[in-house]
Motif scaffolding. Structure first.
Motif, PDB file in Angstrom:
ATOM      1  N   THR A  51      69.266 115.015  25.826  1.00 18.35           N
ATOM      2  CA  THR A  51      67.775 114.792  26.650  1.00 18.35           C
ATOM      3  C   THR A  51      67.743 113.332  26.993  1.00 18.35           C
ATOM      4  O   THR A  51      67.818 112.568  26.027  1.00 18.35           O
ATOM      5  CB  THR A  51      66.580 115.417  26.039  1.00 18.35           C
ATOM      6  OG1 THR A  51      66.763 116.887  25.744  1.00 18.35           O
ATOM      7  CG2 THR A  51      65.406 115.220  27.112  1.00 18.35           C
ATOM      8  N   GLU A  52      67.501 112.911  28.578  1.00 16.20           N
ATOM      9  CA  GLU A  52      67.257 111.640  28.622  1.00 16.20           C
ATOM     10  C   GLU A  52      65.832 111.770  29.577  1.00 16.20           C
ATOM     11  O   GLU A  52      65.611 112.518  30.461  1.00 16.20           O
ATOM     12  CB  GLU A  52      68.240 110.921  29.389  1.00 16.20           C
ATOM     13  CG  GLU A  52      69.544 110.839  28.965  1.00 16.20           C
ATOM     14  CD  GLU A  52      70.480 110.087  29.814  1.00 16.20           C
ATOM     15  OE1 GLU A  52      70.014 109.566  30.987  1.00 16.20           O
ATOM     16  OE2 GLU A  52      71.715 109.991  29.426  1.00 16.20           O
ATOM     17  N   SER A  66      65.848 109.054  24.490  1.00 16.76           N
ATOM     18  CA  SER A  66      67.031 109.921  24.705  1.00 16.76           C
ATOM     19  C   SER A  66      67.357 110.632  23.195  1.00 16.76           C
ATOM     20  O   SER A  66      66.940 109.874  22.196  1.00 16.76           O
ATOM     21  CB  SER A  66      68.161 109.610  25.391  1.00 16.76           C
ATOM     22  OG  SER A  66      68.894 108.698  24.528  1.00 16.76           O
ATOM     23  N   THR A  79      63.199 113.616  22.028  1.00 18.07           N
ATOM     24  CA  THR A  79      62.972 112.544  22.680  1.00 18.07           C
ATOM     25  C   THR A  79      61.416 112.160  23.192  1.00 18.07           C
ATOM     26  O   THR A  79      61.188 110.908  23.341  1.00 18.07           O
ATOM     27  CB  THR A  79      63.503 113.131  24.338  1.00 18.07           C
ATOM     28  OG1 THR A  79      65.053 113.272  23.902  1.00 18.07           O
ATOM     29  CG2 THR A  79      63.446 111.890  25.158  1.00 18.07           C
TER      30      THR A  79
END
Length: 200
Positions: A51-52, A66, A79
């Motif tokens: 996940t960013e 992230s 995140t």
């Protein structure tokens, strides 16, 4: 706050999308109630979800983080935890900075940002051939160089999780650079000091 959730070669279901939007809005609102927008991108790296997240809170300040986890929900939650930690750390400075947004935005310089391909790994000993190599531009975009103090530049670099940042030093009126050193400290390059020593 406008939240965009995207999946890179994966399908983001409605339940996960709703969890991300609601959690992100609530998490950011605890520390900064005027965030503009956010973008969350989920992808797969091997067996993990990656996940960013980038939250734009105004005047060229972005908070990015992230995380990876075997579960998509846990990947996002980790995140968000990092985003909240960064906002908590700089909460007071962000609040005081927010009142100066219009001034700071006017003082920013426009610049062009490029991504260069690395030099190919070649075992040849032909020095002449190696000397002829020119890096190829693989991406380009526009970037803003903010007018700010050294402390604010460090804050911006830390929030955006960047290895280095160029800024227009509001004290010296010169272009400066702050960067992360391998030893964990922050480096600061100030051409004004060199000029002063030279003229003395």
């Amino acid at each position: 706050m406008h939240v965009i959730v995207k999946g890179k070669q994966i399908d983001v279901g409605d339940a996960l999308r709703e969890h991300i939007e609601e959690s992100l809005e609530n998490g950011v609102a605890k520390y900064f109630d005027n965030a503009i927008d956010a973008q969350v991108t989920l992808s797969r790296i091997s067996h993990n979800f990656h996940t960013e997240c980038s939250v734009h809170i105004g005047s060229g300040i972005d908070v990015t983080a992230s995380a990876d986890h075997i579960d998509a929900y846990s990947s996002f939650d980790s995140t968000l935890e990092r985003i909240e930690k960064q906002l908590r750390r700089y909460k007071r400075r962000l609040k005081s900075h927010h009142g100066k947004e219009r001034y700071q935005a006017k003082m920013a310089f426009a610049a062009q940002s490029y991504v260069l391909a690395p030099e190919p790994e070649d075992d040849t000993d032909d020095a002449e051939a190696q000397g002829d190599w020119q890096p190829m531009i693989i991406a380009e975009s526009s970037a803003d160089i903010p007018d700010c103090s050294v402390g604010e530049a460090v804050m911006r670099m830390d929030l955006a999780n960047l290895p280095a940042m160029m800024f227009h030093n509001s004290g010296t009126q010169e272009l400066n650079v702050v960067y992360r050193r391998p030893d964990g400290n922050i480096g600061w390059i100030d051409p004004q000091v060199a000029k002063t020593k030279k003229s003395a």
